[in-house]
Write an enzyme that holds these catalytic residues in place. Structure first.
Site, PDB file in Angstrom:
ATOM      1  N   GLU A   8       0.796  -1.231   0.000  1.00  0.00           N
ATOM      2  CA  GLU A   8       0.000   0.000   0.000  1.00  0.00           C
ATOM      3  C   GLU A   8       0.826   1.278   0.000  1.00  0.00           C
ATOM      4  O   GLU A   8       0.418   2.283  -0.574  1.00  0.00           O
ATOM      5  CB  GLU A   8      -0.931   0.058   1.228  1.00  0.00           C
ATOM      6  CG  GLU A   8      -1.915  -1.065   1.324  1.00  0.00           C
ATOM      7  CD  GLU A   8      -1.421  -2.135   2.267  1.00  0.00           C
ATOM      8  OE1 GLU A   8      -2.251  -2.717   2.953  1.00  0.00           O
ATOM      9  OE2 GLU A   8      -0.193  -2.368   2.310  1.00  0.00           O
ATOM     10  N   ASP A  81      -2.047  -5.261   3.573  1.00  0.00           N
ATOM     11  CA  ASP A  81      -2.257  -5.611   4.980  1.00  0.00           C
ATOM     12  C   ASP A  81      -3.204  -6.799   5.128  1.00  0.00           C
ATOM     13  O   ASP A  81      -4.052  -7.064   4.274  1.00  0.00           O
ATOM     14  CB  ASP A  81      -2.811  -4.411   5.757  1.00  0.00           C
ATOM     15  CG  ASP A  81      -1.768  -3.311   5.920  1.00  0.00           C
ATOM     16  OD1 ASP A  81      -0.570  -3.606   5.768  1.00  0.00           O
ATOM     17  OD2 ASP A  81      -2.166  -2.167   6.188  1.00  0.00           O
ATOM     18  N   ASP A  83      -5.870  -7.467   6.875  1.00  0.00           N
ATOM     19  CA  ASP A  83      -7.220  -7.293   7.407  1.00  0.00           C
ATOM     20  C   ASP A  83      -8.188  -7.094   6.246  1.00  0.00           C
ATOM     21  O   ASP A  83      -7.812  -7.216   5.079  1.00  0.00           O
ATOM     22  CB  ASP A  83      -7.275  -6.126   8.394  1.00  0.00           C
ATOM     23  CG  ASP A  83      -6.773  -4.829   7.778  1.00  0.00           C
ATOM     24  OD1 ASP A  83      -6.550  -4.788   6.545  1.00  0.00           O
ATOM     25  OD2 ASP A  83      -6.603  -3.843   8.517  1.00  0.00           O
ATOM     26  N   GLU A  85      -9.550  -4.411   5.080  1.00  0.00           N
ATOM     27  CA  GLU A  85      -9.177  -3.290   4.216  1.00  0.00           C
ATOM     28  C   GLU A  85      -8.068  -3.705   3.254  1.00  0.00           C
ATOM     29  O   GLU A  85      -8.108  -3.416   2.060  1.00  0.00           O
ATOM     30  CB  GLU A  85      -8.711  -2.117   5.084  1.00  0.00           C
ATOM     31  CG  GLU A  85      -8.562  -0.805   4.335  1.00  0.00           C
ATOM     32  CD  GLU A  85      -9.882  -0.105   4.089  1.00  0.00           C
ATOM     33  OE1 GLU A  85      -9.896   0.816   3.259  1.00  0.00           O
ATOM     34  OE2 GLU A  85     -10.888  -0.484   4.709  1.00  0.00           O
ATOM     35  N   TYR A 301       1.713  -5.527  13.297  1.00  0.00           N
ATOM     36  CA  TYR A 301       0.574  -4.838  12.681  1.00  0.00           C
ATOM     37  C   TYR A 301      -0.308  -4.192  13.734  1.00  0.00           C
ATOM     38  O   TYR A 301      -0.639  -4.799  14.756  1.00  0.00           O
ATOM     39  CB  TYR A 301      -0.243  -5.821  11.844  1.00  0.00           C
ATOM     40  CG  TYR A 301      -1.244  -5.150  10.948  1.00  0.00           C
ATOM     41  CD1 TYR A 301      -0.855  -4.137  10.080  1.00  0.00           C
ATOM     42  CD2 TYR A 301      -2.585  -5.525  10.955  1.00  0.00           C
ATOM     43  CE1 TYR A 301      -1.774  -3.521   9.248  1.00  0.00           C
ATOM     44  CE2 TYR A 301      -3.507  -4.920  10.124  1.00  0.00           C
ATOM     45  CZ  TYR A 301      -3.093  -3.915   9.277  1.00  0.00           C
ATOM     46  OH  TYR A 301      -4.001  -3.293   8.466  1.00  0.00           O
ATOM     47  N   ARG A 303      -3.450  -2.949  13.595  1.00  0.00           N
ATOM     48  CA  ARG A 303      -4.907  -3.123  13.604  1.00  0.00           C
ATOM     49  C   ARG A 303      -5.210  -4.556  14.005  1.00  0.00           C
ATOM     50  O   ARG A 303      -5.147  -5.471  13.194  1.00  0.00           O
ATOM     51  CB  ARG A 303      -5.503  -2.793  12.232  1.00  0.00           C
ATOM     52  CG  ARG A 303      -5.392  -1.328  11.856  1.00  0.00           C
ATOM     53  CD  ARG A 303      -6.153  -0.997  10.583  1.00  0.00           C
ATOM     54  NE  ARG A 303      -6.056   0.414  10.271  1.00  0.00           N
ATOM     55  CZ  ARG A 303      -5.135   0.951   9.477  1.00  0.00           C
ATOM     56  NH1 ARG A 303      -4.213   0.171   8.922  1.00  0.00           N
ATOM     57  NH2 ARG A 303      -5.108   2.243   9.238  1.00  0.00           N
ATOM     58  N   HIS A 346      -4.957 -11.924  14.767  1.00  0.00           N
ATOM     59  CA  HIS A 346      -3.589 -11.429  14.684  1.00  0.00           C
ATOM     60  C   HIS A 346      -2.923 -11.555  16.043  1.00  0.00           C
ATOM     61  O   HIS A 346      -3.535 -11.965  17.023  1.00  0.00           O
ATOM     62  CB  HIS A 346      -3.574  -9.950  14.282  1.00  0.00           C
ATOM     63  CG  HIS A 346      -4.262  -9.673  12.994  1.00  0.00           C
ATOM     64  ND1 HIS A 346      -4.985  -8.519  12.778  1.00  0.00           N
ATOM     65  CD2 HIS A 346      -4.352 -10.390  11.855  1.00  0.00           C
ATOM     66  CE1 HIS A 346      -5.486  -8.540  11.553  1.00  0.00           C
ATOM     67  NE2 HIS A 346      -5.116  -9.661  10.979  1.00  0.00           N
TER      68      HIS A 346
END
Length: 687
Positions: A8, A81, A83, A85, A301, A303, A346
């Site tokens: 990203e 990532d 997740d 998103e 990470y 989140r 996670h």
């Protein structure tokens, strides 16, 4: 064989490229490459809520470059990532770049495309991820797509109704409106609160050895007294009178051991809460800094809903604690996630290398990054340390028919507090024995009043959102940022939220007309539905349809009602518009009431109110710079002293504190030219 790795952000790309060989090319997508259009709804509600995605103008150049790189590569690796998103970005990259098709849309041999995930940017994590690629998880993509569609439907359908009812520029959001409701309802609780009076009674005593001892009234005739046992001064004075001449002696002594356990390593939510309390960071600021630390390879990470630590992390923590502090400070612990909204499995947020202390990274981090890393490092290390042990002692004292109690606590073993200092009150009591006589120095009655519930701070609002299952930790920063940017709430000097007039008006309208949108339970249930989509337990289209169909029925009737209600509230002024001859009326905008032509938008005449310029208060001294008269002025930071010849002379100084003043710390005065008045507002809202 050339492999194209797409992530990203440029920072993440730079960090990952350090661990890969020359046959890898690492590029950044710079976030999302496709989104719903800004100028229209972009959702076909008649045909399965099909989103009409477009490539934003700012992303087009980069998408073209990525297509060129993809055409040259033998394999595509999507490393966004891990997740929802990130999964969504990976899916959109496949759609936007057209992997497996020629430039003219003709099918060709599909180009190998793999998805890899990792929770930390380290060489071992990247290597392991490359060994274990997988396909894009469509369940996560569908869950993210459902959230996006729901938020767009609420924002684009509700906001125009608010414009018709009140004024343009207002917005509603599926989650932001619930957050505003919490703040509004808390404010009304505070306004309606009626304080209750109660009194306490403290006895200042001395032991036979002359040492002071303070005890508090706790019982009468052997029965414990509650908080409201003494309601007024008259009652307090009566107790004082009854104690006159009483003999005081020790009735009993109780010694106990108290322990305090360390907390688990951070989740996204607890990190935001602790950073708000300890560092005074906003949730948005915390997430931005955490993202920087993650992309640079310093933390895992950021989140996550998990409090688990990997075996590797547990071993690192044990090695550091036993090596630096000794074996007596180490205790291996595993924590279980209690959050109602826990979803992705996670790890908790931790340093990628626990042996890398905050002191070692000082020169590599900005001051804010260093503060957050220090907080994350200490929390993770402390979670694997022994408990803190306290000795607690209570002394029960008799005086006639009344009982008093003195309590004290001392720290016996610091345990995890050695790494993660926490406030506690240590108070050692003097040595006494049962039956010892005590002498009374003074009885002190003290008046108290019950206090209303506190206003939400950023930390307590996040805690409530998580507890109620509203939104998800990864969205809290944008939720709070949106309601502040939209001026639905404001922060005071103590960093607590107050609803604005606009916030209260919009909230009351939504509660009365669209209760489902701002219902805490309904919103939480919708989040659970999104989680079920992510687990593959339900389809996203029926979920969206189940929300939209009853919502859509209200839209038409409520739109007409909003127009009629606004017309009925029109306040006449008796002034005739000088431009078109229609009556001028009082209208309301985001900055308050104003007078405008009733023939708007055909006539946009506004009556500007002329305010008499107030003379500033004089200080009584001359400006040391140009000899002008010094005056008091005000900015958003408070009052300050400035030269009366501004803007020719820009001299300013702080107002000196009076002796003993313990008010807020001084901040530099903001002169009229020191802030950017033209900065565009930041918004994450749909409307």
């Amino acid at each position: 064989m050339t492999k194209l790795v797409i992530v990203e952000s440029p920072t993440k790309a730079k960090t990952i490229s350090r661990f890969l060989g020359s046959d890898f090319i690492v590029k950044s997508s710079y976030g999302h490459v496709r989104d719903l259009p800004k100028a229209e709804l972009g959702i076909d509600v008649e045909h399965g809520f099909e989103p009409q995605y477009v490539i934003p103008t700012k992303a087009r150049k980069n998408v073209t470059e990525l297509k060129k790189e993809a055409a040259k590569a033998d394999e595509i690796i999507l490393a966004t990532d891990e997740d929802r998103e990130g999964e969504s970005i990976a899916w959109h990259l496949v759609q936007a770049l057209g992997f497996g098709k020629s430039g003219r849309g003709k099918a060709k041999e599909p180009k190998p495309t793999r998805r890899i995930v990792f929770h930390e940017i380290t060489e071992s994590a990247i290597t392991d991820a490359l060994r274990n690629p997988r396909d894009i998880d469509q369940r996560l993509v569908d869950a993210q797509q459902a959230r996006r569609v729901l938020d767009r439907l609420v924002g684009y359908k509700l906001s125009p109704i608010l414009w018709k009812r009140f004024w343009r520029g207002l917005s509603a959001g599926r989650v932001q409106s619930v957050a505003v409701r919490l703040i509004v309802e808390r404010e009304r609780e505070i306004s309606a609160f009626v304080p209750e009076e109660y009194w306490t009674l403290a006895a200042e005593l001395r032991t036979a050895g002359g040492q002071p001892l303070i005890a508090t009234l706790v019982s009468r005739d052997g029965q414990n007294l509650d908080k409201f046992a003494i309601r007024d001064k008259k009652g307090a004075d009566r107790v004082v009178t009854e104690l006159a001449g009483a003999s005081w002696n020790v009735k009993g002594i109780k010694r106990t051991e108290m322990t305090r356990m360390p907390h688990a390593a951070f989740t996204t939510s607890t990190m935001q809460q602790d950073a708000a309390r300890r560092l005074r960071f906003s949730s948005k600021q915390t997430m931005t800094i955490a993202q920087q630390l993650y992309e640079a390879g310093f933390i895992t990470y950021m989140r996550t809903d998990s409090v688990n630590l990997s075996e590797q992390a547990l071993a690192q923590a044990e090695a550091y604690i036993t090596g630096s502090l000794g074996p007596k400070y180490h205790e291996r612990r595993r924590f279980r996630t209690k959050s109602k909204s826990a979803q992705e499995a996670h790890e908790a947020i931790r340093p990628t290398e626990i042996s890398r202390t905050p002191q070692e990274l000082t020169s590599q981090l900005t001051p804010q990054q260093a503060k957050l890393y220090d907080l994350i490092w200490r929390r993770a290390v402390a979670s694997q340390m022994t408990k803190a042990v306290f000795d607690s002692m209570s002394i029960d004292i008799g005086a006639g028919t009344y009982g008093f109690r003195a309590t004290g606590t001392t720290l016996r073993f610091d345990g995890f507090l050695k790494i993660l200092p926490t406030r506690f009150e240590e108070h050692e009591l003097p040595p006494v024995a049962e039956g010892d006589a005590l002498s009374l120095t003074e009885l002190k009655p003290e008046q108290h009043f019950t206090k209303p519930p506190p206003r939400y701070s950023e930390a307590s609002l996040i805690k409530t959102l998580e507890k109620e299952g509203i939104g998800r930790p990864s969205t809290y920063a944008s939720i709070i940022s949106t309601i502040v940017t939209r001026k639905y709430v404001e922060k005071d000097r103590s960093r607590q939220f107050h609803p604005t007039e606009a916030g209260m008006l919009v909230n009351d309208f939504l509660v009365a007309n669209f209760p489902g949108v701002v219902d805490v339970t309904f919103t939480s249930t919708m989040e659970d539905g999104l989680d079920e989509i992510a687990r593959g337990e339900r389809e996203w289209v029926p979920t969206v349809r189940g929300f939209y169909e009853p919502f859509a029925k209200d839209l038409v009737t409520k739109t007409e009602e909003a127009k009629e209600a606004k017309a009925a509230e029109t306040e006449q002024t008796g002034i005739i518009c000088e431009k078109c001859g229609n009556p001028m009326v009082v209208k309301r905008g985001r900055f308050g009431k104003f007078i405008a032509c009733s023939n708007f938008p055909a006539c946009k005449n506004i009556l500007k109110e002329k305010k008499e310029k107030e003379e500033p208060e004089k200080v009584g001294r001359e400006c040391p710079k140009d000899g002008g008269e010094l005056v008091y002025r005000s900015s958003r930071f408070g009052k300050f002293i400035a030269c009366g010849n501004f803007p020719k002379c820009r001299y300013t100084e702080k107002i000196p504190k009076a002796d003993g003043d313990t008010g807020p710390e001084d901040k530099p005065a903001e002169t009229p030219d020191s802030s950017n008045q033209n900065a565009p507002p930041e918004s994450t809202d749909e409307a």
